[in-house]
Write a protein that holds these residues in place. Structure first.
Motif, PDB file in Angstrom:
ATOM      1  N   ALA A  74       9.363  24.272 -17.655  1.00 30.47           N
ATOM      2  CA  ALA A  74       8.849  25.316 -18.399  1.00 30.47           C
ATOM      3  C   ALA A  74       9.266  27.018 -18.304  1.00 30.47           C
ATOM      4  O   ALA A  74       9.525  27.683 -19.125  1.00 30.47           O
ATOM      5  N   ASP A  75       9.665  27.130 -16.985  1.00 30.46           N
ATOM      6  CA  ASP A  75      10.392  28.502 -16.609  1.00 30.46           C
ATOM      7  C   ASP A  75      11.257  28.263 -15.495  1.00 30.46           C
ATOM      8  O   ASP A  75      10.676  28.495 -14.117  1.00 30.46           O
ATOM      9  N   PRO A  76      12.295  27.811 -15.716  1.00 27.15           N
ATOM     10  CA  PRO A  76      13.503  27.715 -14.685  1.00 27.15           C
ATOM     11  C   PRO A  76      13.777  28.679 -13.811  1.00 27.15           C
ATOM     12  O   PRO A  76      13.944  28.828 -12.775  1.00 27.15           O
ATOM     13  N   TYR A  77      13.561  30.230 -14.542  1.00 26.17           N
ATOM     14  CA  TYR A  77      13.912  31.305 -13.660  1.00 26.17           C
ATOM     15  C   TYR A  77      13.024  31.491 -12.781  1.00 26.17           C
ATOM     16  O   TYR A  77      13.131  31.920 -11.426  1.00 26.17           O
ATOM     17  N   LEU A  78      11.458  31.528 -12.871  1.00 21.87           N
ATOM     18  CA  LEU A  78      10.596  31.686 -11.921  1.00 21.87           C
ATOM     19  C   LEU A  78      10.448  30.545 -10.981  1.00 21.87           C
ATOM     20  O   LEU A  78      10.279  31.043  -9.639  1.00 21.87           O
TER      21      LEU A  78
END
Length: 209
Positions: A57-61
């Motif tokens: 859902a949010d690879p960066y975080l």
């Protein structure tokens, strides 16, 4: 680095509408070839979300949280990261600090609490920050009025927002903050003056609806 994510949070209305669509497909036993993310299912089920759940859902975080957990213990305890239990949120074009825990600004992230820091950060990003939204406090009638003001459409298509001819857009104008919001219905644009606070914006929307 972890103050905010590059991916905008999904609005609460998205989960409500999607949940209703899922309920209808189950009721009528209709099979649909759509894959929902783990985070989506956890949210509509009311389950807690950890940083491991946001990998897709949010690879960066997720990457940032994982790096914190994998760092050398001594480096973390020596406060190399310079992190405390706070994060940044954007509101009305400005940044504000939000404590992830009571007195979080004075709590340094160390080896013993970094797991808790990651999970609180994820919880804020996917749950807390979208729990209370401006439109969420409106009645169904008010939301219909706002939709009409925004798009000149009186009710949503059976496909929901996805059935509209265009995406909804929000713009900032240079009008005085004493003015009400305006719209360009042909382009689905809702325009806001630079209101000084969320309460003022809520008041102006209430006047319209």
């Amino acid at each position: 680095m972890l103050a905010s994510s590059k991916v905008d949070p999904l609005p609460l209305e998205y989960f409500i509408f999607s949940g209703r669509m899922i309920a209808l497909t189950l009721l009528h036993r209709v099979q649909i070839s759509i894959a929902f993310s783990r985070v989506f299912f956890l949210q509509i089920a009311g389950k807690d979300i950890s940083f491991e759940d946001i990998r897709d859902a949010d690879p960066y975080l997720y990457s940032g949280c994982k790096k914190i957990l994998e760092m050398d213990i001594k480096m973390v305890d020596d406060d190399i990261l310079g992190l405390t239990f706070v994060c940044e949120d954007e509101e009305l074009g400005s940044r504000k600090m939000v404590e992830l825990y009571p007195n979080g600004k004075n709590m340094i992230v160390n080896n013993k609490n970094r797991d808790n820091y990651d999970n609180l950060l994820v919880k804020h990003r996917f749950v807390t920050s979208i729990a209370h939204q401006i439109v969420g406090s409106m009645s169904a009638e008010q939301r219909n009025v706002l939709l009409f003001f925004w798009t000149s459409i009186k009710s949503l298509h059976v496909e929901g927002f996805g059935g509209l001819d265009s995406k909804l857009h929000i713009y900032r104008t240079s009008d005085s903050h004493d003015c009400l919001p305006s719209s360009h219905t042909c382009f689905y644009r809702l325009c806001f003056p630079p209101y000084p606070s969320m309460d003022v914006m809520q008041n102006r929307l209430n006047i319209i609806t």
